[in-house]
Design an enzyme around this catalytic site. Structure first.
Site, PDB file in Angstrom:
ATOM      1  N   GLY A 178     -23.932   9.245 -37.426  1.00 48.47           N
ATOM      2  CA  GLY A 178     -23.121   8.195 -38.030  1.00 48.47           C
ATOM      3  C   GLY A 178     -22.404   7.342 -37.002  1.00 48.47           C
ATOM      4  N   ASP A 188     -16.303   4.867 -39.243  1.00 48.45           N
ATOM      5  CA  ASP A 188     -16.288   3.579 -38.541  1.00 48.45           C
ATOM      6  C   ASP A 188     -17.271   3.527 -37.369  1.00 48.45           C
ATOM      7  OD1 ASP A 188     -15.109   5.263 -36.754  1.00 48.45           O
ATOM      8  OD2 ASP A 188     -13.235   4.140 -36.572  1.00 48.45           O
ATOM      9  N   GLY A 189     -17.960   4.639 -37.126  1.00 46.02           N
ATOM     10  CA  GLY A 189     -18.955   4.648 -36.055  1.00 46.02           C
ATOM     11  C   GLY A 189     -18.364   4.711 -34.658  1.00 46.02           C
ATOM     12  N   ASP A 231     -21.292  19.264 -29.620  1.00 53.44           N
ATOM     13  CA  ASP A 231     -20.197  18.821 -30.496  1.00 53.44           C
ATOM     14  C   ASP A 231     -18.879  19.498 -30.152  1.00 53.44           C
ATOM     15  OD1 ASP A 231     -20.465  16.658 -32.170  1.00 53.44           O
ATOM     16  OD2 ASP A 231     -21.993  17.682 -33.336  1.00 53.44           O
ATOM     17  N   LYS A 286     -22.358   7.931 -27.875  1.00 52.86           N
ATOM     18  CA  LYS A 286     -21.586   8.401 -29.032  1.00 52.86           C
ATOM     19  C   LYS A 286     -20.328   7.543 -29.131  1.00 52.86           C
ATOM     20  CE  LYS A 286     -19.356  12.737 -30.390  1.00 52.86           C
ATOM     21  NZ  LYS A 286     -19.338  14.172 -30.092  1.00 52.86           N
ATOM     22  N   ARG A 340     -23.920  11.182 -23.803  1.00 53.79           N
ATOM     23  CA  ARG A 340     -24.238  12.610 -23.814  1.00 53.79           C
ATOM     24  C   ARG A 340     -25.672  12.822 -23.349  1.00 53.79           C
ATOM     25  NH1 ARG A 340     -22.504  15.697 -29.122  1.00 53.79           N
ATOM     26  NH2 ARG A 340     -24.052  14.392 -30.138  1.00 53.79           N
ATOM     27  N   ASP A 343     -25.490  21.592 -38.583  1.00 50.69           N
ATOM     28  CA  ASP A 343     -25.777  20.313 -37.918  1.00 50.69           C
ATOM     29  C   ASP A 343     -25.193  20.280 -36.506  1.00 50.69           C
ATOM     30  OD1 ASP A 343     -23.422  20.305 -39.712  1.00 50.69           O
ATOM     31  OD2 ASP A 343     -22.995  18.393 -38.759  1.00 50.69           O
ATOM     32  N   ASN A 344     -24.381  21.259 -36.168  1.00 51.74           N
ATOM     33  CA  ASN A 344     -23.831  21.331 -34.813  1.00 51.74           C
ATOM     34  C   ASN A 344     -24.426  22.498 -34.038  1.00 51.74           C
ATOM     35  OD1 ASN A 344     -22.208  19.133 -35.349  1.00 51.74           O
ATOM     36  ND2 ASN A 344     -20.485  20.382 -36.023  1.00 51.74           N
ATOM     37  N   GLY A 396     -26.804  13.007 -40.427  1.00 48.92           N
ATOM     38  CA  GLY A 396     -27.407  12.047 -39.482  1.00 48.92           C
ATOM     39  C   GLY A 396     -26.367  11.474 -38.538  1.00 48.92           C
TER      40      GLY A 396
HETATM   41  P1  AMP Z   1     -19.132  16.018 -36.558  1.00 46.48           P
HETATM   42  O1  AMP Z   1     -17.950  16.562 -37.283  1.00 46.48           O
HETATM   43  O2  AMP Z   1     -18.778  15.222 -35.336  1.00 46.48           O
HETATM   44  O3  AMP Z   1     -20.174  17.040 -36.285  1.00 46.48           O
HETATM   45  O4  AMP Z   1     -19.786  14.936 -37.540  1.00 46.48           O
HETATM   46  C1  AMP Z   1     -20.303  15.262 -38.814  1.00 46.48           C
HETATM   47  C2  AMP Z   1     -20.981  14.041 -39.397  1.00 46.48           C
HETATM   48  O5  AMP Z   1     -20.043  12.978 -39.542  1.00 46.48           O
HETATM   49  C3  AMP Z   1     -22.103  13.471 -38.561  1.00 46.48           C
HETATM   50  O6  AMP Z   1     -23.074  12.973 -39.435  1.00 46.48           O
HETATM   51  C4  AMP Z   1     -21.426  12.366 -37.792  1.00 46.48           C
HETATM   52  O7  AMP Z   1     -22.324  11.383 -37.366  1.00 46.48           O
HETATM   53  C5  AMP Z   1     -20.460  11.836 -38.828  1.00 46.48           C
HETATM   54  N1  AMP Z   1     -19.286  11.185 -38.215  1.00 46.48           N
HETATM   55  C6  AMP Z   1     -18.268  11.770 -37.558  1.00 46.48           C
HETATM   56  N2  AMP Z   1     -17.364  10.859 -37.154  1.00 46.48           N
HETATM   57  C7  AMP Z   1     -17.827   9.656 -37.561  1.00 46.48           C
HETATM   58  C8  AMP Z   1     -17.364   8.291 -37.458  1.00 46.48           C
HETATM   59  N3  AMP Z   1     -16.214   8.004 -36.841  1.00 46.48           N
HETATM   60  N4  AMP Z   1     -18.109   7.320 -38.011  1.00 46.48           N
HETATM   61  C9  AMP Z   1     -19.266   7.599 -38.631  1.00 46.48           C
HETATM   62  N5  AMP Z   1     -19.761   8.837 -38.768  1.00 46.48           N
HETATM   63  C10 AMP Z   1     -19.057   9.860 -38.245  1.00 46.48           C
HETATM   64 MG    MG Z   2     -21.850  16.987 -35.311  1.00 46.49          MG
END
Ligand code: AMP
Ligand code: MG
Length: 500
Positions: free
Chosen positions: A87, A120-121, A270, A108, A171, A260-261, A85
């Site tokens: 994050g 940390d979002g 992504d 984002k 985005r 998920d990507n 989801g």
């Molecule tokens: P990604 O590697 O960007 O495709 O992210 C994989 C998962 O990790 C997704 O669910 C993102 O929302 C979550 N995520 C990546 N970076 C962060 C972050 N800094 N804080 C919270 N969730 C993250």
């Molecule tokens: Mg992703």
């Protein structure tokens, strides 16, 4: 500007309603004027600068926003995670342009959500700028991709291995529905939601598929015929062929093709650990976490097939209640996909060599060249440009005529075969090559150099100069040659990172 909220209407099990978390000092750093115009967004970067900073940091909500963090699962490096989801992203809503196309508007780096786990979002400035540069470059290269509308500095630090300046990137995507979105409902055996999602995706991306409810069901809106599910899958597969073939054309390595990507729309999404290939090598990998080279350049066709097989798993119950029957119906589509990918790939490689239509022997011609390029470490971008530049009728005739006289090298032998193949119409071959082979790509060493200058000095003029060239990758401009060089060390110590 007023947003609609089509995804929101799907219902609460598709997302968590959650607001962007305020930032201290929003400052608009990048604004994509041309994209804003295609979306009919009536902002002026001069007059509305401060307001844009407020909107695209999430401090102030654009009219109509109903921010949500979307739910999805995903196979990450082959391992299933049932709950990922958004994050650190907020889908604010969508806009529909004059052509009637609908686009998601997503922030984002805009704060934590129900799905953040230990994250940390937030997003650091460097990766936000990188996503802007890479996605704009890909778009201009003619590769299907999500786009970036804005980058806003937050004024807050983001802590990674050290503190970095933070940013929010906006985005724009045809949708943010991923293979993992289907997996989220499939693993929960929530067939109603799977049908709703499929319907939604058909209406958003493939309106040519006419939805026909199953005759044996009387329930309300989530109805969808078996044929609709199959047609949907076939349409998604077509999009993925176009996507991966164009990655292979320009030397793009996605780096983290987790389910998920992988967007249903067939857009590149992504831009975390992505990179561009320099010299041709099938196994090229730059991502520091891809230790088994799962997502290497030349594996991308295989991986997209694996990801689409995971989507097929999810769609089985929509195709037929009997799994064997459903499998029998869906498997031929995956086999066709394998063929389409292979044909699309060789057709594209033929185009890179000025060949409009493949005939017998062309596949060998392509493969033999790639073997030479891999052995001699020839630069993937420069070499095709050089081949096109060498093309004049005189040169071709001369070369063929004198081919037998000297002791030809392996490369010269190949050139003789190629020149003979295209000698009928050298002008047409050259024209085809010039529109297939970019002069300039967002080379890793230039991207990193420009990002470092931007981050260290806060001066974005180097980034804007680079972007201007990347926006016209097939045309020679005064500055093109500044960005055509391969890295002196072949990027042998270059590593990219996820989870930016
Ligand atoms: P990604 O590697 O960007 O495709 O992210 C994989 C998962 O990790 C997704 O669910 C993102 O929302 C979550 N995520 C990546 N970076 C962060 C972050 N800094 N804080 C919270 N969730 C993250
Ligand atoms: Mg992703």
């Amino acid at each position: 500007m007023k947003l609609s909220n089509q995804y929101h209407e799907l219902g609460k099990n598709f997302y968590h309603e959650t607001f962007p978390l305020p930032v201290s000092e929003p400052e608009l750093l990048l604004w994509n004027g041309p994209l804003a115009r295609t979306l009919d967004l009536s902002f002026s970067v001069e007059e509305d600068n401060e307001l844009l900073g407020q909107y695209f940091s999430g401090n102030q909500l654009i009219k109509g926003s109903k921010p949500i963090a979307q739910a999805y699962s995903g196979h990450q490096f082959g391992h299933f995670n049932p709950q990922l989801g958004d994050g650190r992203a907020h889908l604010l809503g969508d806009v529909t342009d004059e052509q009637g196309n609908t686009w998601d508007v997503q922030l984002k780096g805009s704060g934590t959500s129900h799905f953040s786990r230990s994250g940390d979002g937030r997003c650091a400035l460097g990766p936000a700028l990188r996503e802007f540069v890479m996605s704009e470059a890909m778009s201009a290269l003619g590769v299907p991709t999500t786009r970036c509308l804005a980058v806003v500095a937050t004024g807050d630090a983001v802590y990674r291995e050290r503190p970095y300046p933070g940013a929010v990137v906006t985005r724009i995507a045809a949708s943010h529905i991923r293979v993992g979105t289907f997996q989220y409902f499939a693993v929960r055996k929530d067939i109603e939601s799977l049908k709703k999602l499929t319907r939604f995706a058909i209406e958003r991306h493939f309106p040519e598929i006419k939805i026909t409810p199953r005759a044996d069901e009387r329930s309300t809106e989530a109805l969808l015929s078996s044929q609709n599910a199959l047609d949907f899958f076939a349409a998604v597969l077509d999009k993925q062929v176009a996507l991966v073939v164009s990655w292979l054309r320009v030397g793009f390595i996605h780096g983290v093709m987790n389910t998920d990507n992988t967007a249903i729309s067939g857009e590149t999404i992504d831009y975390g650990p992505c990179a561009m290939m320099n010299h041709y090598h099938h196994d090229t990998v730059f991502s520091s976490i891809d230790r088994d080279a799962r997502y290497a350049f030349g594996n991308q066709s295989q991986i997209i097939q694996w990801n689409m097989a995971r989507l097929a798993d999810c769609l089985l119950p929509l195709v037929d209640e009997g799994e064997d029957i459903a499998l029998a119906k869906i498997t031929p589509l995956l086999q066709q996909f394998a063929n389409d990918l292979q044909y699309g790939y060789f057709e594209m490689m033929g185009n890179k060599l000025g060949i409009a239509e493949l005939v017998e022997g062309d596949i060998e011609l392509v493969n033999d060249l790639l073997a030479i390029m891999q052995k001699q470490q020839l630069d993937y971008t420069q070499y095709f440009v050089a081949l096109a530049e060498s093309l004049t009728q005189e040169e071709v005739d001369n070369f063929i005529e004198h081919a037998a006289e000297a002791e030809p090298s392996e490369q010269e032998l190949w050139l003789t075969r190629w020149y003979s193949r295209i000698s009928d119409d050298v002008v047409a071959a050259k024209a085809l090559m010039e529109k297939t082979n970019p002069l300039v790509i967002p080379r890793n060493h230039h991207v990193e150099r420009v990002l470092a200058i931007s981050e260290e000095t806060g001066d974005l003029s180097a980034l804007h100069e680079f972007l201007a060239v990347l926006q016209q990758p097939y045309d020679n401009s005064a500055n093109t040659k500044l960005y055509q060089d391969a890295p002196s060390d072949g990027d042998e110590n270059y590593h990219t990172f996820c989870g930016t």
